[in-house]
Design a protein around this motif. Structure first.
Motif, mmCIF file in Angstrom:
data_model
loop_
_atom_site.group_PDB
_atom_site.id
_atom_site.type_symbol
_atom_site.label_atom_id
_atom_site.label_comp_id
_atom_site.label_asym_id
_atom_site.label_seq_id
_atom_site.Cartn_x
_atom_site.Cartn_y
_atom_site.Cartn_z
ATOM 1 N N VAL A 1 0.928 -1.235 0.070
ATOM 2 C CA VAL A 1 0.098 0.069 0.116
ATOM 3 C C VAL A 1 0.882 1.347 0.014
ATOM 4 O O VAL A 1 0.386 2.330 -0.774
ATOM 5 N N THR A 2 2.048 1.495 0.613
ATOM 6 C CA THR A 2 3.051 2.277 0.873
ATOM 7 C C THR A 2 3.790 2.573 -0.545
ATOM 8 O O THR A 2 4.483 3.218 -0.390
ATOM 9 N N GLY A 3 3.707 1.554 -1.348
ATOM 10 C CA GLY A 3 4.495 1.538 -2.420
ATOM 11 C C GLY A 3 5.921 1.011 -2.397
ATOM 12 O O GLY A 3 6.726 1.205 -3.317
ATOM 13 N N ASP A 4 6.172 0.315 -1.336
ATOM 14 C CA ASP A 4 7.476 -0.450 -1.072
ATOM 15 C C ASP A 4 7.634 -1.794 -1.662
ATOM 16 O O ASP A 4 8.552 -2.219 -1.344
ATOM 17 N N ALA A 5 6.835 -2.060 -2.191
ATOM 18 C CA ALA A 5 6.632 -3.687 -2.912
ATOM 19 C C ALA A 5 6.356 -3.711 -4.237
ATOM 20 O O ALA A 5 5.663 -2.926 -4.562
ATOM 21 N N ASP A 6 7.040 -4.503 -5.084
ATOM 22 C CA ASP A 6 6.665 -4.514 -6.444
ATOM 23 C C ASP A 6 4.998 -5.160 -6.447
ATOM 24 O O ASP A 6 4.488 -4.436 -7.483
ATOM 25 N N ALA A 7 5.103 -6.021 -5.901
ATOM 26 C CA ALA A 7 3.817 -6.946 -6.160
ATOM 27 C C ALA A 7 3.392 -7.484 -4.678
ATOM 28 O O ALA A 7 4.150 -7.701 -3.695
ATOM 29 N N LEU A 8 2.272 -7.916 -4.605
ATOM 30 C CA LEU A 8 1.510 -8.548 -3.349
ATOM 31 C C LEU A 8 0.914 -9.759 -3.692
ATOM 32 O O LEU A 8 -0.121 -9.564 -4.460
ATOM 33 N N VAL A 9 1.073 -11.144 -3.191
ATOM 34 C CA VAL A 9 0.236 -12.190 -3.516
ATOM 35 C C VAL A 9 -0.850 -12.380 -2.203
ATOM 36 O O VAL A 9 -0.405 -12.110 -1.079
ATOM 37 N N GLY A 10 -1.935 -12.215 -2.294
ATOM 38 C CA GLY A 10 -2.691 -12.183 -1.383
ATOM 39 C C GLY A 10 -4.248 -12.632 -1.602
ATOM 40 O O GLY A 10 -4.554 -13.216 -2.410
ATOM 41 N N GLN A 11 -5.040 -12.043 -0.880
ATOM 42 C CA GLN A 11 -6.820 -12.328 -0.664
ATOM 43 C C GLN A 11 -7.537 -11.200 -0.732
ATOM 44 O O GLN A 11 -7.371 -10.328 0.275
ATOM 45 N N TYR A 12 -8.599 -10.860 -1.675
ATOM 46 C CA TYR A 12 -9.367 -9.705 -1.227
ATOM 47 C C TYR A 12 -10.479 -10.437 -0.648
ATOM 48 O O TYR A 12 -11.151 -11.464 -1.004
ATOM 49 N N GLY A 13 -10.903 -9.917 0.584
ATOM 50 C CA GLY A 13 -12.012 -10.626 1.518
ATOM 51 C C GLY A 13 -13.429 -10.313 1.015
ATOM 52 O O GLY A 13 -14.324 -10.843 1.679
ATOM 53 N N GLY A 14 -13.846 -9.727 -0.298
ATOM 54 C CA GLY A 14 -14.954 -9.409 -0.667
ATOM 55 C C GLY A 14 -15.699 -8.114 -0.115
ATOM 56 O O GLY A 14 -14.580 -7.585 0.910
ATOM 57 N N GLY A 15 -16.440 -7.430 -0.464
ATOM 58 C CA GLY A 15 -16.984 -6.175 -0.185
ATOM 59 C C GLY A 15 -18.547 -6.255 -0.226
ATOM 60 O O GLY A 15 -19.057 -6.923 -1.088
ATOM 61 N N THR A 16 -19.306 -5.670 0.639
ATOM 62 C CA THR A 16 -20.586 -5.561 0.756
ATOM 63 C C THR A 16 -21.360 -4.734 -0.704
ATOM 64 O O THR A 16 -22.566 -4.861 -1.135
ATOM 65 N N ASP A 17 -20.245 -3.891 -1.097
ATOM 66 C CA ASP A 17 -20.569 -3.107 -2.668
ATOM 67 C C ASP A 17 -19.419 -3.325 -3.247
ATOM 68 O O ASP A 17 -18.403 -3.104 -3.100
ATOM 69 N N PRO A 18 -19.820 -3.682 -4.717
ATOM 70 C CA PRO A 18 -18.649 -3.490 -5.482
ATOM 71 C C PRO A 18 -17.940 -2.602 -5.592
ATOM 72 O O PRO A 18 -16.596 -2.676 -6.208
ATOM 73 N N GLY A 19 -18.266 -1.349 -5.428
ATOM 74 C CA GLY A 19 -17.652 -0.093 -5.675
ATOM 75 C C GLY A 19 -16.395 -0.185 -4.835
ATOM 76 O O GLY A 19 -15.545 0.730 -5.010
ATOM 77 N N LEU A 20 -16.732 -0.817 -3.665
ATOM 78 C CA LEU A 20 -15.185 -0.795 -2.663
ATOM 79 C C LEU A 20 -13.922 -1.285 -3.508
ATOM 80 O O LEU A 20 -12.940 -0.729 -3.209
ATOM 81 N N TYR A 21 -14.164 -2.250 -4.216
ATOM 82 C CA TYR A 21 -13.149 -2.958 -5.065
ATOM 83 C C TYR A 21 -12.770 -1.738 -6.133
ATOM 84 O O TYR A 21 -11.562 -1.407 -6.189
ATOM 85 N N VAL A 22 -13.490 -1.245 -6.850
ATOM 86 C CA VAL A 22 -13.407 -0.270 -7.919
ATOM 87 C C VAL A 22 -12.453 0.896 -7.206
ATOM 88 O O VAL A 22 -11.415 1.385 -7.847
#
Length: 517
Positions: free
Chosen positions: A406-427
């Motif tokens: 999130v702070t820009g100090d990594a090239d990439a992140l392998v992880g999981q998006y936990g979902g969201g009650t509204d699709p706009g949260l992801y957008v």
């Protein structure tokens, strides 16, 4: 992909009965609907340490299971993701689209006795919008400009942007209400005060969190047990052996763990379809070679999603490149995403050559120190190596990995998006400049207006059409999020539990859970 490396990865997650002594046999209790135990304790094996118990300042979706029992939301969603009342008994978006009015229920209080009323709602929104440490300000600042209290139960949100998403958006962090008397508490992240069914009685930060159900909670039919403990158990073998030994009540299971749990005498609940929770790889387009669309597309085509689903998840993660699963209103059936979702290493090599990288390139991915993330990373690493991309893995604590990206100090992140009650949260997080999943600020001039269109109305069909347009733009841009597959959730439990419900938008089914003696 060669079969041997995949088998090696798969073996590492077959932990039950192989790495512990818990399979000697457990008390195989069964659920008796005539002997419900309202005094029961539920012990949940949780895999990630929460970043904060302050709902307005946390940084990962992994906080949500704990936050949900502490903080009721203004609205809630049903199992299909449709908005339903919670702390607000009703709401309305005016015809002009300039205001959104909430009527709060009359019988809810915070755990400190403060009423959940219109002034409390205003105090919470004011804090989210003005607190320098708020991590969710961006989720509402383009929609809500100010808040007026009309009477003790009625609050008006004055809108600066489209408000059609508010009924589902307020079922997540922005709708989690903190007692106004506690908003300024410096230790709110360790001593939370919400309007949920449980109060935290004590904690061992990073290890265990203990909760007791409030006798004055407004919904007597919710959380039909008295005590709840979240044990943080990062190691898969530890979680499963704890469950086998009867030390815990339930835990999430993935892939082959389901079969092992059932074979060990445990009960397994599985959702009927995929949720908005997904396995993914996030790319920082300001680092490595990720600024080039051909590179991002090549990486998508190099990954064998079907093999990942089959070998690591036993098919319980539905492959796809879109951020929303089929059957969910924000998924686009019109979009031809085959140029991103197909497994085509030859085309991937062609795209790398077009990008001026015929010999590939090297990057480093931050990977949480949890087995499923490491397994995903190892398989992706093999896939990318097949087209000449050298992905180096750096394993670290899950919260640290997220923070570094999130702070820009990594090239990439392998992880999981936990979902969201509204699709706009992801957008907002992934496709908009300044989003938490978009440290490289990859977006397009049209994206903001397309996002606004998704919230012009509360009507699902209109929102669905708007999301189809937005996703077409996202894939034309070339998303910096590589979606691997959408989770089909499962939990393993003791046999005396029933009525655990799964939500398409993610989250736990503790609210409907029954325990028998």
């Amino acid at each position: 992909m060669p079969a041997r490396p995949l088998f090696t990865v798969a073996v590492s997650i077959l932990t039950v009965c192989l790495l512990g002594t818990g399979c000697a046999g457990i008390d195989q209790r069964t659920f008796d609907p005539n002997a419900l135990d309202r005094e029961a304790e539920v012990v949940y094996g949780q895999i990630v340490v929460p970043s904060s118990l302050d709902p307005h300042r946390g940084v990962t979706e992994n906080d949500l299971p704990l936050l949900a029992v502490i903080y009721d939301r203004i609205t809630d969603v049903d199992t299909d993701g449709n908005p339903i009342p919670m702390l607000a008994e009703s709401w309305s978006l005016d015809e002009s689209g300039k205001t959104f009015t909430l009527v709060m229920r009359s019988d809810a209080t915070f755990s400190d006795g403060t009423p959940v009323d219109a002034p409390a709602v205003k105090a919470n929104f004011d804090r989210i919008l003005t607190d320098p440490q708020s991590t969710i300000r961006g989720q509402i600042a383009t929609t809500i400009g100010s808040v007026d209290v009309l009477d003790s139960r009625t609050v008006r949100l004055n809108l600066v942007g489209p408000g059609g998403a508010l009924p589902t958006l307020l079922a997540s962090r922005p709708g989690m209400l903190v007692s106004p008397a506690a908003l300024a508490n410096p230790d709110l992240d360790q001593n939370p005060v919400g309007a949920g069914a449980f109060t935290m009685t004590r904690s061992i930060p990073g290890t265990a969190y203990y909760f007791e159900r409030r006798p004055d909670y407004w919904d007597d039919d919710a959380y039909r047990f008295s005590n709840l403990t979240f044990l943080i158990q990062l190691d898969t073998a530890t979680r499963m052996n704890s469950l086998q030994a009867g030390e815990s009540t339930m835990t999430g299971v993935v892939g082959p763990q389901k079969e092992e749990a059932a074979a060990g005498g445990l009960q397994v609940f599985t959702s009927s379809g995929a949720s908005t929770s997904m396995a993914r790889i996030s790319l920082n387009t300001e680092r490595s070679e990720f600024a080039k669309k051909q590179v991002r597309q090549a990486m998508n085509l190099a990954i064998d999603r079907e093999a990942i689903s089959r070998v690591l998840y036993s098919g319980d993660c539905i492959p796809g490149a879109q951020p929303y699963p089929e059957g969910y209103f924000a998924h686009s059936d019109e979009l031809d995403d085959s140029g991103w979702s197909s497994y085509d290493p030859d085309r991937a090599r062609e795209l790398l050559a077009e990008a001026g990288l015929p010999n590939g390139f090297t990057f480093t991915a931050a990977v949480p120190s949890l087995s499923i993330y490491q397994n995903n990373a190892q398989v992706v690493q093999q896939n990318l190596a097949d087209v000449g991309i050298d992905m180096r893995i750096e394993v670290m604590d899950a919260t640290q990995a997220r923070a570094r990206f999130v702070t820009g100090d990594a090239d990439a992140l392998v992880g999981q998006y936990g979902g969201g009650t509204d699709p706009g949260l992801y957008v907002q997080s992934a496709y908009m400049s300044g989003g938490g999943d978009n440290p490289g600020n990859l977006s397009t001039p049209e994206m903001a207006e397309l996002f606004a269109e998704t919230a012009r109305s509360t009507d699902v069909e209109q929102r669905s059409a708007a999301y189809a347009d937005l996703l077409a733009e996202a894939f034309d841009m070339g998303p910096a999020q590589i979606v691997l597959c959408h989770s089909v959730a499962s939990v393993a439990t003791q046999g005396n539990l029933a009525n655990y419900e799964f939500y398409k938008t993610g989250g736990t089914g503790l609210r409907t859970l029954d325990v028998s003696k």
